[in-house]
Enzyme design. Structure first.
Site, PDB file in Angstrom:
ATOM      1  N   HIS A 243       0.503  -1.082  -0.042  1.00 20.95           N
ATOM      2  CA  HIS A 243      -0.409  -0.062  -0.202  1.00 20.95           C
ATOM      3  C   HIS A 243       1.069   1.263   0.316  1.00 20.95           C
ATOM      4  O   HIS A 243       0.423   2.313  -0.411  1.00 20.95           O
ATOM      5  CB  HIS A 243      -0.848  -0.117   1.110  1.00 20.95           C
ATOM      6  N   ASP A 288      -0.231  -6.755   1.132  1.00 17.90           N
ATOM      7  CA  ASP A 288       0.119  -5.887   2.014  1.00 17.90           C
ATOM      8  C   ASP A 288       1.724  -6.062   1.850  1.00 17.90           C
ATOM      9  O   ASP A 288       2.172  -6.285   2.840  1.00 17.90           O
ATOM     10  CB  ASP A 288      -0.240  -5.064   2.805  1.00 17.90           C
ATOM     11  N   SER A 385       4.229   2.044   8.445  1.00 20.89           N
ATOM     12  CA  SER A 385       3.446   0.621   7.189  1.00 20.89           C
ATOM     13  C   SER A 385       5.367   0.992   6.643  1.00 20.89           C
ATOM     14  O   SER A 385       5.837   0.903   5.911  1.00 20.89           O
ATOM     15  CB  SER A 385       2.808   1.554   6.074  1.00 20.89           C
ATOM     16  N   GLY A 386       4.809  -0.903   6.011  1.00 17.29           N
ATOM     17  CA  GLY A 386       6.256  -1.657   5.523  1.00 17.29           C
ATOM     18  C   GLY A 386       7.693  -1.923   6.295  1.00 17.29           C
ATOM     19  O   GLY A 386       8.048  -2.760   5.543  1.00 17.29           O
TER      20      GLY A 386
HETATM   21  C1  4AZ Z   1      -0.904   3.677   8.316  1.00 17.91           C
HETATM   22  O1  4AZ Z   1      -2.057   3.953   8.532  1.00 17.91           O
HETATM   23  C2  4AZ Z   1      -0.849   3.007   9.748  1.00 17.91           C
HETATM   24  N1  4AZ Z   1      -2.183   1.297  14.231  1.00 17.91           N
HETATM   25  C3  4AZ Z   1      -0.208   1.891   9.721  1.00 17.91           C
HETATM   26  C4  4AZ Z   1       0.117   0.696  11.518  1.00 17.91           C
HETATM   27  C5  4AZ Z   1      -1.598   1.645  12.044  1.00 17.91           C
HETATM   28  C6  4AZ Z   1      -2.434   2.237  11.881  1.00 17.91           C
HETATM   29  C7  4AZ Z   1      -2.550   3.216  10.306  1.00 17.91           C
HETATM   30  C8  4AZ Z   1      -0.976   0.609  12.967  1.00 17.91           C
HETATM   31  O2  4AZ Z   1      -0.206   3.498   7.514  1.00 17.91           O
END
Ligand code: 4AZ
Length: 435
Positions: A243, A288, A385-386
């Site tokens: 993502h 993902d 993320s990632g």
């Molecule tokens: C995000 O938006 C995201 N709490 C990543 C991790 C979490 C929530 C949102 C986990 O990339």
């Protein structure tokens, strides 16, 4: 006026007197033009660099037809350049194919091979195992490094399914499956030295991390902006989330920064290719996972090192301690990125609890993993993320990829992570296809 005295007697005798210039005059005649030239050159360079930066950011250059198109038209599945270059260097879909037929068990990293006729996985006997076979096995998992291997004793419950292997066109093949293994030993195989850090993490809770603790952590950036975390798997490959590439599918402006814990202080590395499983997934939850191939191999050091992939059978019981790291938001919603890499310890939360009515109501699949702490307050968030969800056994392994969650730090809705063991075959296949 006595003009005669001013006239030379003979015009050929003129030896013009060298006029002695003052330093100010010399500066005016020589220095000023040089400074002007240098300034003009600097201005031209600055304007050119700025123009290139702006053009790169907003436009894509069609090299063959020599014209620009808006960047959003690159990688939109429609050819806009006359010869289609705008659709050539884009995030690629690589569907999960057939099994690569080789895997490693958490039991001493022993090698297993799939018998395609029976569909049964069997452990490899050490008899007649060679360096060439070790290289082939690691090649099937997409490693091109020099493997190490040793013999380990067959355990009491392993005797049934032991085979000898040979090789056929760079693929391991089952040679016999009659269960005889004279050496009484299995092959323990290590394709790459991984998962070792110079410094162990200490405290629980969101605290500043050192790159010595997490040398595999990278920042995945678009136009110099941090978008996602990622982890180094080997000199060429970074594991991250699919993502991250949702908004920008053109590979050119993506860069990877490795080797430091401050966001803006590392060298930035060009990306050659980006692979995801498919585009038709229900964002952000399914599949993902992404693999980023670097243009040039990384040189490993104390601050740049690979993390291990998990073993295929690495099951994590609820409450197993895990670590999370990242530069993501430190507050939910209106937060901003952290300039320093932060680390925290969390625990595995079982999927049943995570899927309860007051939590994710069944959205968490078997290919996902929940992790957090019961009291809440410690979690990954946007910008993390990632990045890796890490488990330490003999070495550090990336067992999860930061993927999604409702909010950040809420005790009922912990972070949800892509379960890496569910995608080992995909990771192996993508890397193998690029060897
Ligand atoms: C995000 O938006 C995201 N709490 C990543 C991790 C979490 C929530 C949102 C986990 O990339």
């Amino acid at each position: 006026m006595d003009t005669d005295s001013d006239q030379p007697l003979n015009s050929l005798d003129i030896t013009p007197l060298r006029k002695h210039r003052t330093p100010l005059e010399t500066f005016k005649r020589v220095g000023v033009p040089i400074i002007a030239a240098v300034l003009s050159l600097v201005t031209i360079i600055v304007v050119a660099v700025l123009t290139k930066a702006v053009l790169d950011k907003y436009y894509f250059f069609c090299g063959r037809s020599l014209h620009f198109i808006p960047r959003r038209q690159a990688c939109d599945s429609q050819q806009d350049c006359a010869s289609g270059e705008d659709e050539q260097n884009c995030v690629k879909s690589f569907p999960n194919g057939p099994p690569v037929g080789v895997r490693l068990s958490k039991d001493r990293s022993t090698l297993q091979v799939l018998d395609p006729d029976t569909g049964v996985w069997a452990s490899v006997c050490f008899d007649n195992f060679t360096e060439a076979l070790a290289e082939t096995a690691c090649g099937q998992m997409g490693f091109d490094s020099k493997p190490t291997f040793r013999a380990v004793e067959i355990g009491p419950d392993q005797e049934l399914n032991v085979i000898e292997i040979t090789e056929h066109s760079r693929e391991l093949q089952v040679q016999n499956s009659n269960g005889s293994c004279l050496s009484g030993s299995l092959v323990s195989l290590h394709c790459l030295a991984c998962g070792e850090n110079l410094k162990a993490p200490r405290v629980v809770g969101g605290e500043k991390a050192s790159v010595d603790s997490w040398p595999w952590q990278v920042s995945v950036q678009y136009n110099r902006q941090h978008i996602c975390g990622g982890s180094i798997l080997d000199p060429h490959w970074i594991l991250t989330a699919a993502h991250c590439f949702r908004k920008h599918l053109d590979v050119f402006n993506w860069k990877v920064r490795a080797g430091a814990d401050k966001l803006d202080s590392f060298p930035s590395l060009p990306v050659a290719k980006i692979f995801i499983i498919g585009f038709n997934t229900t964002y952000p939850k399914e599949e993902d996972i992404a693999l980023v191939k670097l243009q040039f191999p990384l040189t490993f050091s104390g601050t740049v090192r690979p993390i291990c992939l998990p073993f295929f059978d690495e099951e994590l019981a609820p409450a197993t301690p895990l670590w999370i790291i990242g530069w993501g938001f430190t507050e939910q919603g209106g937060g901003k990125l952290s300039d320093a890499l932060l680390q925290a310890s969390v625990q595995v939360i079982d999927n049943t609890r995570c899927n309860a009515e007051d939590a994710y109501e069944g959205d968490v699949t078997e290919k996902m993993l929940c992790a957090g702490i019961l009291e809440g307050g410690v979690d990954t968030c946007q910008g993390d993320s990632g990045g890796p969800l890490m488990y330490h056994s003999d070495q550090w392994q990336v067992v999860g990829i930061v993927s999604w969650g409702h909010g950040c730090g809420d005790p009922r809705t912990p972070g949800v992570y892509t379960k890496v063991t569910a995608y080992l075959n995909w990771i192996y296949s993508v890397r193998k296809s690029e060897l």
